[in-house]
Design a protein around this motif. Sequence first.
Motif, PDB file in Angstrom:
ATOM      1  N   ARG A 209       0.828  -1.202   0.000  1.00 54.91           N
ATOM      2  CA  ARG A 209       0.000   0.000   0.000  1.00 54.91           C
ATOM      3  C   ARG A 209       0.865   1.255   0.000  1.00 54.91           C
ATOM      4  O   ARG A 209       0.597   2.208  -0.731  1.00 54.91           O
TER       5      ARG A 209
ATOM      6  N   ARG B  81       0.783   3.976  -2.716  1.00 53.13           N
ATOM      7  CA  ARG B  81       0.269   5.275  -2.321  1.00 53.13           C
ATOM      8  C   ARG B  81       0.969   6.411  -3.055  1.00 53.13           C
ATOM      9  O   ARG B  81       0.349   7.348  -3.529  1.00 53.13           O
ATOM     10  N   SER B  82       2.291   6.301  -3.142  1.00 52.41           N
ATOM     11  CA  SER B  82       3.016   7.412  -3.747  1.00 52.41           C
ATOM     12  C   SER B  82       3.030   7.311  -5.267  1.00 52.41           C
ATOM     13  O   SER B  82       3.613   8.143  -5.937  1.00 52.41           O
ATOM     14  N   THR B  83       2.415   6.287  -5.815  1.00 51.87           N
ATOM     15  CA  THR B  83       2.423   6.155  -7.274  1.00 51.87           C
ATOM     16  C   THR B  83       1.016   5.974  -7.808  1.00 51.87           C
ATOM     17  O   THR B  83       0.818   5.563  -8.928  1.00 51.87           O
ATOM     18  N   ARG B  84       0.056   6.283  -6.953  1.00 55.11           N
ATOM     19  CA  ARG B  84      -1.287   5.909  -7.365  1.00 55.11           C
ATOM     20  C   ARG B  84      -1.813   6.740  -8.508  1.00 55.11           C
ATOM     21  O   ARG B  84      -2.857   6.448  -9.065  1.00 55.11           O
ATOM     22  N   ASP B  85      -1.096   7.803  -8.843  1.00 51.39           N
ATOM     23  CA  ASP B  85      -1.520   8.562 -10.011  1.00 51.39           C
ATOM     24  C   ASP B  85      -1.287   7.772 -11.296  1.00 51.39           C
ATOM     25  O   ASP B  85      -1.729   8.161 -12.356  1.00 51.39           O
TER      26      ASP B  85
ATOM     27  N   VAL C 269      -1.756   4.211 -11.604  1.00 47.81           N
ATOM     28  CA  VAL C 269      -2.538   2.986 -11.766  1.00 47.81           C
ATOM     29  C   VAL C 269      -4.024   3.348 -11.739  1.00 47.81           C
ATOM     30  O   VAL C 269      -4.393   4.388 -11.217  1.00 47.81           O
TER      31      VAL C 269
ATOM     32  N   ARG D 113      -7.650   3.854 -10.682  1.00 41.85           N
ATOM     33  CA  ARG D 113      -8.123   4.156  -9.344  1.00 41.85           C
ATOM     34  C   ARG D 113      -8.620   2.907  -8.608  1.00 41.85           C
ATOM     35  O   ARG D 113      -8.400   2.740  -7.412  1.00 41.85           O
TER      36      ARG D 113
ATOM     37  N   TRP E  73      -5.897   1.087  -6.689  1.00 43.72           N
ATOM     38  CA  TRP E  73      -5.553   1.697  -5.401  1.00 43.72           C
ATOM     39  C   TRP E  73      -6.645   1.389  -4.374  1.00 43.72           C
ATOM     40  O   TRP E  73      -6.376   1.029  -3.239  1.00 43.72           O
ATOM     41  N   GLU E  74      -7.883   1.529  -4.790  1.00 40.22           N
ATOM     42  CA  GLU E  74      -8.990   1.260  -3.867  1.00 40.22           C
ATOM     43  C   GLU E  74      -8.910  -0.172  -3.351  1.00 40.22           C
ATOM     44  O   GLU E  74      -9.134  -0.446  -2.177  1.00 40.22           O
TER      45      GLU E  74
ATOM     46  N   ASN F 255      -5.911  -0.445  -0.897  1.00 35.24           N
ATOM     47  CA  ASN F 255      -6.225   0.334   0.293  1.00 35.24           C
ATOM     48  C   ASN F 255      -7.262  -0.400   1.141  1.00 35.24           C
ATOM     49  O   ASN F 255      -7.137  -0.528   2.359  1.00 35.24           O
ATOM     50  N   ASP F 256      -8.263  -0.901   0.467  1.00 37.64           N
ATOM     51  CA  ASP F 256      -9.326  -1.638   1.111  1.00 37.64           C
ATOM     52  C   ASP F 256      -8.787  -2.903   1.793  1.00 37.64           C
ATOM     53  O   ASP F 256      -9.117  -3.200   2.933  1.00 37.64           O
TER      54      ASP F 256
ATOM     55  N   VAL G 297     -13.254   4.363   0.586  1.00 34.99           N
ATOM     56  CA  VAL G 297     -12.863   3.470  -0.496  1.00 34.99           C
ATOM     57  C   VAL G 297     -12.113   4.218  -1.598  1.00 34.99           C
ATOM     58  O   VAL G 297     -11.125   3.739  -2.142  1.00 34.99           O
ATOM     59  N   MET G 298     -12.549   5.435  -1.897  1.00 35.61           N
ATOM     60  CA  MET G 298     -11.865   6.213  -2.930  1.00 35.61           C
ATOM     61  C   MET G 298     -10.521   6.737  -2.410  1.00 35.61           C
ATOM     62  O   MET G 298      -9.734   7.303  -3.160  1.00 35.61           O
TER      63      MET G 298
ATOM     64  N   ILE H  71       4.750  12.062   0.129  1.00 29.42           N
ATOM     65  CA  ILE H  71       3.490  11.512   0.628  1.00 29.42           C
ATOM     66  C   ILE H  71       3.151  11.960   2.038  1.00 29.42           C
ATOM     67  O   ILE H  71       2.038  11.755   2.489  1.00 29.42           O
TER      68      ILE H  71
ATOM     69  N   TYR I 202      -0.785  15.939  -0.088  1.00 25.86           N
ATOM     70  CA  TYR I 202      -0.250  14.983  -1.067  1.00 25.86           C
ATOM     71  C   TYR I 202      -1.336  14.374  -1.929  1.00 25.86           C
ATOM     72  O   TYR I 202      -1.185  14.192  -3.141  1.00 25.86           O
TER      73      TYR I 202
ATOM     74  N   ALA J  50      -1.132  14.229  -6.088  1.00 24.67           N
ATOM     75  CA  ALA J  50      -1.238  13.014  -6.891  1.00 24.67           C
ATOM     76  C   ALA J  50      -2.469  13.082  -7.785  1.00 24.67           C
ATOM     77  O   ALA J  50      -2.440  12.725  -8.959  1.00 24.67           O
TER      78      ALA J  50
ATOM     79  N   ALA K 292      -1.963  15.537 -10.739  1.00 25.46           N
ATOM     80  CA  ALA K 292      -1.039  14.980 -11.729  1.00 25.46           C
ATOM     81  C   ALA K 292      -1.752  13.915 -12.549  1.00 25.46           C
ATOM     82  O   ALA K 292      -1.669  13.877 -13.779  1.00 25.46           O
ATOM     83  N   GLN K 293      -2.481  13.070 -11.849  1.00 25.06           N
ATOM     84  CA  GLN K 293      -3.191  11.996 -12.540  1.00 25.06           C
ATOM     85  C   GLN K 293      -4.232  12.563 -13.496  1.00 25.06           C
ATOM     86  O   GLN K 293      -4.332  12.147 -14.649  1.00 25.06           O
TER      87      GLN K 293
ATOM     88  N   LEU L 268       4.107  13.117 -11.521  1.00 22.75           N
ATOM     89  CA  LEU L 268       4.166  13.663 -10.174  1.00 22.75           C
ATOM     90  C   LEU L 268       5.585  13.436  -9.685  1.00 22.75           C
ATOM     91  O   LEU L 268       6.009  12.297  -9.513  1.00 22.75           O
TER      92      LEU L 268
END
Lengths: 312, 484
Positions: free
Chosen positions: A91, A95-99, A101, A103, A106-107, A110-111, B56-57, B232, B237, B241, B244-245, B251
Motif C-alpha cells: 500500500r 500510495r506514492s504512485t497511485r496517479d 494505476v 483508481r 488503489w482502492e 487500500n481496502d 474506499v476512494m 506523501i 499529497y 497526486a 497529476a493523474q 508527479l
Amino acid sequence: MLSRVAEHLYWMARYMERAEGLARLVNVNSNLVLDLPRSVTFGWEPLIAITGSEPAFFELYDEMDEKSVTRFLIADRRNPGSILSCIQNARENLRSTRDLVPREAWEQVNDLYLHAYDRLRGGIAKSKRYDFLRGVIHSSQLLNGLLDGTMSHDEAYEFIRMGRNLERADVTTRILDVRSADLLPGRREELTPFENIQWMSVLKSLTAYQMYRQNVRVRVRGADVLRFLLQDREFPRALHFCLDQVEACLHDLPRNDAPLRSVTRLQRKVQEADVPELADEGLHEFSDQIQLELGQVHEQISNTYFLLDRAA
Amino acid sequence: MAIDWKDYDPGIFYDELISSPGNSRKAARELCKRLRQLSDEELLERRDAAELAIIVMGITFTVYTEGGSIDRAWPFDIIPRIIPRREWEKTEAGLRQRVQALNMFIEDMYHDQRIIADGRFPRELIETSRNFRPECVGVEPPLNTWAHICGSDLIRGNDGKFYVLEDNLRVPSGVSYMLENRHVMKRVFPEVFEHQNILPVDDYPAQLFDMLASMSPRPMDYPVVAVLTPGIYNSAYFEHAYLAQQMGVELVEGRDLMVGEDECVYMRTIEGLTRVDVVYRRIDDWFLDPEEFNPDSVLGVPGLMRAWRAGNVGLANAPGAGVADDKLVYAYVPEMIRYYLDQDPVLDNVPTWVCIDDKEREHVLANLDKFVVKPANESGGYGMLMGPFASKKEREEFAGEIRKNPRNYIAQPLINLSTTPTIDGHGKVAPRHVDLRPFILSGDDIAVTTGGLTRVALKSGSYVVNSSQGGGSKDTWIVDTGKK
C-alpha cells in the motif's frame, strides 16, 4: 516514466505477491498438519525456514508452535515479512504512485489493508484463519486481474509484472528448497506412506496440484513435481514460466541489455538442470544458486532503472 | 421523521439555502423538496454511503500533529451549498479583476515599484515582508504572470454579500476536494442531478494543464509538465497526486529532478534524463532550491532558480508570488484594483485594520474584544485571536504580542459567516457556518472554477472551517434557475 515510480510499482507488486504466497503457504500447511501422524512433528518450523526468518522469529517468540508461527507470519507488524507488513508495504508503495494505476487498483489495495488491519488487530482466531487467508489470495488475484484488464500495458505495467514474476519465482524456489529437504533421501524410510501427501502439499502451496495432474498424468512423484515446478513452460508459478515473463517485460523496456543478460543466463540454468539427479541430491545447493541469481537479476534491474539518478 | 424545514432556524445569520424557517431560496427549492421526501433513515443511509465512498476512494488529508497516523478520511457533509448562477457570475468577475490586479502588483514589486513611487502603497510593507524575495527582482516570467493559481477565500456576512477574506497565492490547496466532492455526490445522490441544471466542475484539470502548458519555454514542442510535491507525508499529497493523474503528467519529488550544466531541468526516468518545461510546484519558496533558499532543504532541486531565471523552465506559482499573500498586503488590494486597473472593486475586502499603523493599532488594542486578530503570514487558522470569544487573559497576552511585533498583525471585525443546512452529530439537520474557496487560473486567459470548495465548521456555532481543526466540506452547486 520516473525511476522512483518504476521502483515503487515494482516493489508494490513484489509485496502483494509475497503476501499471496505466504497466505497460500500457511493455508496448505494447516491442512497438511492435520493429515500427518503425530510422530511426524515437523509441523510449523518449515514455514519459518521457507521465509528465512528464524532469527527474527526467535527474537519475538520462544517456540515454533502453531499459534506463534501463524501469528508471526500473518499478523505481526514487528515481522517485516508478515502478511500484514507486506500488505502495508504494498500500500505504501502504491500510495506514492497511485496517479499511475487505475483508481480501482488503489482502492483495492487500500481496502485490503484497512480490512486486514482491522481484522488482525487482536491476532487471528484459528477458525477465522482460513477465510482471512483466502481473502488475501482473492484480493491479490483481483488486483492482478484489475491491472491486467484496466491498466494500459505500458512501461508502468511492465514493472508491476516484472516484480510479480520475480517474486513468484522466488517463492517457488524457497518452497521447493525447504519442502523437499524433508522429502529427500535419508528420511525416506520413515515417511514413505506420507511422502505422497507431502509432495502434494508442495504442489498445493503453489496451487499447482490440479494443473500438475492434468499435465503429468502419473501419480505424484518427487522428480516429476520438481520438473513441473522448475521447467514447465505453461504453469504460471513454474520457474521457467516466471522467468519467461520477466524476459518479455524487459524486451519492452529501454536500455535492457544488462538485466536481460542476467535473466537469460538464469533461464538457461533452470532449463538445463538435470532434474532426476537433483531429486536425489544437490537440490538445496541448486536452490541456493537460483536464489542468488534471482538476486542478481533484481540488482541488474535496480541498477539500470532505479539507481540511474545516483549515477547521473 | 423527515426533515421539517420549519424547524430549521439559522437565527440572525444569512443562510445559503433557507430564507426563513419553512422557506427555501429559489435555487435551493428543488433540493430542499427532495431532502424533505427522505426519511431520517434514508438520509443517514446516504450519509453513510458517502462516508464509505470517501474511504474506499481513498480521499484523505493529513494532519501534521498526529505523528503516527498519516491520513484521515476527508470529512464531508452531503447537503450541498447552492449559489444561483447569476450571483456567481458577478462574483467570478470580481475574482478575475482581483487576480489581475494582484499579478500586476507582484510584477510591479519585482520591477519598478510604481505603486510605491506614486504613494499608493507604503514602502515599509515591502521592506519588512517575509515573502518578498530579492532573488526575484528583475525576473521576467512568461506572460508576466506570477500567481498562476490563486485560491481566494470568500465569506458571506449577515447582509448576504460576499467578502474576500484572503488570497492564497503561494500553494493554495483544496481544489481536488472540490472535484472529489462532486464525484461522491453523484455516487450517493444521482437522482438530484437529473432534475435541475447544476453546472459541472470537472473541467478544472484540463484548464490547469492548458494554463501550465502556455508557460512552456519551448512552445513548439508538446510541453513536458510535472507536479512537484514534497512527498506523501505532505498534508496535501492526495491533491498533488490527484491533479497529476487528472492532467496526465508526472508527479515528481525533488529527488526526481536535476538541473543540468545547460541550466535546464531534467527528470530521472527509466529512459534516462528527460527535459521538463513547466513545474507546477507545491513546495514553498523557502524549500524550492537549496542553493538560494533553505540550504538544508531536501525537498527542493538545487539550481531550479537558476534555470527559472534563465527562462528554461516555467514555475507555477512563480517564486516570490507570495509577496501578495500577506494579510497586510491584502488590506491594499482594493487600492491596487483602483491603481492598476482604474476600476472599482467588484468584491469587497473584509474591513481590515493594519497594526503597523499607529492609529489603527490603538483602535484595535482598545477594542480587542470586538476583533479577530490574525498573523500576517500564517495559514490554516493558526496563531489567531478570536477577540469576542477569548478570555481577558488571552486578550492581554495577545495585546503584548501585537505591541512587540505590529507588522505581523491585522485585525478584522468578526464577520458572522453565513450558515447552511448540515447534518449534525445526532443525524439532524442544523445550521453550520461555511466559507468558499474558488480557484482562479491565470495564463493567457483567466479561468475561475465553477463555485469552489465550500468548507464547513462542523461544530455548532464554530467559525473554524479548516480541515486540520474540525472542519469539513460540501459540494458546491452553481444552479441555473433558467430565466433571467
